[in-house]
Scaffold this motif. Structure first.
Motif, short mmCIF file in Angstrom:
data_model
loop_
_atom_site.label_atom_id
_atom_site.label_comp_id
_atom_site.label_asym_id
_atom_site.label_seq_id
_atom_site.Cartn_x
_atom_site.Cartn_y
_atom_site.Cartn_z
N ARG A 226 -41.19 -23.00 -17.65
CA ARG A 226 -40.64 -24.26 -17.16
C ARG A 226 -41.36 -25.44 -17.79
O ARG A 226 -42.60 -25.48 -17.83
CB ARG A 226 -40.78 -24.32 -15.64
N LYS A 227 -40.59 -26.42 -18.27
CA LYS A 227 -41.19 -27.60 -18.89
C LYS A 227 -41.66 -28.57 -17.81
O LYS A 227 -41.11 -28.62 -16.71
CB LYS A 227 -40.17 -28.28 -19.80
N ALA A 228 -42.66 -29.36 -18.17
CA ALA A 228 -43.18 -30.35 -17.23
C ALA A 228 -42.15 -31.44 -16.97
O ALA A 228 -41.37 -31.82 -17.86
CB ALA A 228 -44.46 -30.97 -17.80
N GLY A 229 -42.12 -31.94 -15.75
CA GLY A 229 -41.18 -33.00 -15.40
C GLY A 229 -41.69 -34.37 -15.84
O GLY A 229 -42.85 -34.54 -16.20
N ILE A 230 -40.80 -35.35 -15.82
CA ILE A 230 -41.17 -36.73 -16.16
C ILE A 230 -40.61 -37.67 -15.10
O ILE A 230 -39.70 -37.31 -14.36
CB ILE A 230 -40.63 -37.13 -17.56
N LYS A 231 -41.18 -38.84 -15.02
CA LYS A 231 -40.69 -39.86 -14.10
C LYS A 231 -39.84 -40.86 -14.87
O LYS A 231 -40.16 -41.23 -16.00
CB LYS A 231 -41.86 -40.57 -13.43
N VAL A 232 -38.75 -41.29 -14.24
CA VAL A 232 -37.89 -42.31 -14.85
C VAL A 232 -37.94 -43.56 -13.98
O VAL A 232 -38.25 -43.51 -12.79
CB VAL A 232 -36.44 -41.80 -14.98
N LEU A 238 -32.14 -42.11 -15.80
CA LEU A 238 -31.97 -40.71 -15.42
C LEU A 238 -30.65 -40.17 -15.96
O LEU A 238 -30.60 -39.07 -16.56
CB LEU A 238 -32.01 -40.57 -13.90
N VAL A 239 -29.57 -40.93 -15.77
CA VAL A 239 -28.26 -40.49 -16.25
C VAL A 239 -28.26 -40.37 -17.76
O VAL A 239 -27.70 -39.42 -18.34
CB VAL A 239 -27.17 -41.48 -15.78
N ASP A 240 -28.92 -41.31 -18.44
CA ASP A 240 -28.97 -41.27 -19.91
C ASP A 240 -29.69 -40.02 -20.40
O ASP A 240 -29.23 -39.35 -21.34
CB ASP A 240 -29.69 -42.52 -20.42
N LEU A 242 -30.13 -37.14 -18.72
CA LEU A 242 -29.33 -35.97 -18.38
C LEU A 242 -28.18 -35.79 -19.37
O LEU A 242 -27.82 -34.65 -19.72
CB LEU A 242 -28.77 -36.09 -16.96
N LYS A 243 -27.62 -36.91 -19.82
CA LYS A 243 -26.47 -36.83 -20.72
C LYS A 243 -26.87 -36.57 -22.18
O LYS A 243 -26.31 -35.70 -22.84
CB LYS A 243 -25.68 -38.12 -20.61
N ASN A 244 -27.88 -37.30 -22.64
CA ASN A 244 -28.18 -37.26 -24.07
C ASN A 244 -29.31 -36.30 -24.45
O ASN A 244 -29.37 -35.84 -25.58
CB ASN A 244 -28.54 -38.67 -24.55
N GLU A 245 -30.21 -35.98 -23.49
CA GLU A 245 -31.32 -35.08 -23.80
C GLU A 245 -31.11 -33.68 -23.23
O GLU A 245 -31.21 -32.69 -23.92
CB GLU A 245 -32.64 -35.67 -23.27
N ALA A 246 -30.77 -33.64 -21.93
CA ALA A 246 -30.56 -32.32 -21.31
C ALA A 246 -29.17 -31.76 -21.60
O ALA A 246 -28.97 -30.54 -21.58
CB ALA A 246 -30.78 -32.43 -19.80
N GLY A 247 -28.21 -32.63 -21.85
CA GLY A 247 -26.85 -32.18 -22.16
C GLY A 247 -26.15 -31.52 -20.99
O GLY A 247 -25.32 -30.61 -21.18
N VAL A 248 -26.47 -31.98 -19.77
CA VAL A 248 -25.83 -31.36 -18.59
C VAL A 248 -24.73 -32.23 -18.00
O VAL A 248 -24.08 -31.86 -17.04
CB VAL A 248 -26.88 -31.05 -17.51
N LEU A 249 -24.52 -33.41 -18.55
CA LEU A 249 -23.45 -34.31 -18.07
C LEU A 249 -22.45 -34.56 -19.19
O LEU A 249 -22.78 -34.51 -20.36
CB LEU A 249 -24.02 -35.64 -17.58
#
Length: 249
Positions: A226-232, A238-240, A242-249
């Protein structure tokens, strides 16, 4: 009434699973094995029904290698009356298990079969349902409460929306959930007595069932770290991400 309880020998739930170096499966050599936790709950419920005068005999059945006798003896030490071991060194898949159990049910004629809802090694959650289909019996899955009447079982089961209570005509198949009960510990005197309780040994061929695996394991891998989390700083950030880095949106 006779109650039949299938039990499975699995890697103990406290053991950390390790994958074999060649990726062919998980390491079982020199690993502590024990009864599947859901099956322990099934045994406990059958014993409580017997103690309440709802059943006269509790029969344990297991399918696996010769060492599965230890798992049956554990159930006998808890208070079950006798055991049946269907001995095989093959990895037996749920459909073959259901077919073997069908043969045992036809020979033993129980009024109720209590099955753990799933095994913690493969998590298939199929055997109880397949057995009910093969026998043409009613079934109640994920039981969190079980009451026996003269000719029916009243089962409270856990569903997505909460709890559902249904009546199932006997004979029937019931699969157990974690909240049904808390299994007892076997006392030392009962452990000693269990060594003298009857245990029959059979083979899959006695029931005319081919237990050769139908599935092939291509590769087994450890889950990724599991990768370390980050604060936004904002919802927009957060939406950006999730959409552009994680690719889940």
């Amino acid at each position: 009434m006779k109650i039949l309880v299938p039990v499975k020998r699995v890697v103990d739930y406290n053991v950390k699973i390790r994958v074999k170096p060649d990726g062919s499966g998980v390491e079982l050599a020199n690993v502590k094995m024990s009864m599947n936790p859901f099956d322990e709950i099934s045994v406990e419920e059958a014993l409580r029904l017997k103690e309440a005068g709802k059943a006269e005999e509790v029969v344990i059945v297991s399918i696996g290698p010769a060492k599965a006798e230890e798992t049956i003896r554990t159930a006998l030490a808890m208070g079950a009356d006798r055991g049946i071991l269907i001995e095989t060194d093959e990895t037996v898949e749920p459909l073959a298990v259901a077919k073997l159990l069908k043969g045992v049910v036809e020979a033993e004629a129980p009024g109720l079969v209590i099955v753990g809802k799933q095994a913690i090694d493969d998590d298939s959650n199929q055997t109880g349902q397949m057995l009910a289909a093969l026998l043409g019996w009613g079934q109640a899955t994920f039981a969190s409460k079980l009451e026996l009447g003269a000719d029916k079982a009243t089962v409270t089961r856990e569903v997505d929306g909460g709890l559902q209570t249904i009546d199932v005509k006997l004979p029937a198949i019931v699969t157990t959930d974690l909240r049904l009960n808390e299994p007892r510990y076997a006392s030392l005197p009962n452990i000693m007595k269990a060594k003298k309780k009857p245990l029959d040994k059979k083979a899959p061929a006695d029931f005319g069932v081919d237990v050769a695996p139908r599935l092939k394991v291509l590769k087994t891998e450890e889950p990724g770290g599991r990768k370390a989390g980050i604060k936004v700083k904002s919802v927009a950030e957060l939406v950006d991400k999730l959409k552009n880095e994680a690719g889940v949106l």
